[in-house]
Design an enzyme around this catalytic site. Structure first.
Site, PDB file in Angstrom:
ATOM      1  N   ARG A   1      73.561  48.045  72.619  1.00  0.00           N
ATOM      2  CA  ARG A   1      74.695  47.409  73.288  1.00  0.00           C
ATOM      3  C   ARG A   1      74.817  45.935  72.954  1.00  0.00           C
ATOM      4  NH1 ARG A   1      73.374  50.487  78.799  1.00  0.00           N
ATOM      5  NH2 ARG A   1      71.403  49.594  78.156  1.00  0.00           N
TER       6      ARG A   1
ATOM      7  N   GLU B   1      56.723  48.474  79.321  1.00  0.00           N
ATOM      8  CA  GLU B   1      56.027  48.680  80.582  1.00  0.00           C
ATOM      9  C   GLU B   1      54.908  49.704  80.419  1.00  0.00           C
ATOM     10  OE1 GLU B   1      57.055  49.524  85.269  1.00  0.00           O
ATOM     11  OE2 GLU B   1      58.625  49.663  83.766  1.00  0.00           O
TER      12      GLU B   1
END
Length: 177
Positions: free
Chosen positions: A68, A105
């Site tokens: 994006r 993460e």
């Protein structure tokens, strides 16, 4: 000619759909697809307004981060007469490339950038700043390429999840949560 009244940031923000528990339980996903479908031009104008004309004059190219970030960088580049440099997932660009691994993460990922471009004055562009791993890796790629990094711009900064600084400054964003 478009004679419609300017759209406020609050009106633009209302086009972002909140999706609870996506992509996993406990995550509140901010889906910007409706925003871009309904208000792409106004979104680009709002991003453009984050910098002064003098600051934009000091930038040669926008570094769009897959995927994006490509859309936002291309819209800004078109509006401002700037170039676009793509940062992609591995194997999407022909060699030679600069490669940068970064922590997620739960694991690691890699980004790549074309290694044959001459150094430029650049601004990093992405949609969402969460942990800062993607922007940090992109910043490292730009350093490898010899680019002069002028800062970073994101639509959404999830500031509670990061303390990312680009060249010692917080990225500019339309919305911070």
């Amino acid at each position: 000619m478009n004679c419609a009244a300017p759209i406020s940031l609050a009106e633009l923000e209302s086009a972002i759909t909140l999706v609870p528990d996506f992509p996993q339980p406990g995550i509140l996903f901010r889906d910007m697809a409706p925003l871009l479908a309904e208000h792409f031009s106004a979104t680009v104008q709002a991003l453009q307004a984050l910098l002064t004309p003098e600051q934009w004059n000091g930038i040669d190219a926008l570094v769009g981060i897959e995927s994006r970030g490509f859309l936002l960088a291309a819209g800004l580049a078109q509006a401002l007469g700037k170039g676009v440099i793509m940062v992609r997932k591995p194997g999407k660009l022909p060699p030679p490339v600069f490669r940068q691994r970064y922590a997620l993460e739960y694991g690691e990922d890699t980004l790549e950038m074309n290694a044959t471009m001459s150094p430029r004055r650049v601004l990093l562009i992405d949609d969402v700043l969460a942990t800062g791993g993607t922007l940090g890796a992109t910043e490292a790629l730009c350093v490898q390429a010899g680019h002069d990094i002028r800062g970073a711009v994101v639509l959404i900064n999830l500031a509670a999840l990061n303390n990312y600084q680009c060249q010692g400054n917080a990225p500019l964003s339309l919305w911070t949560y």
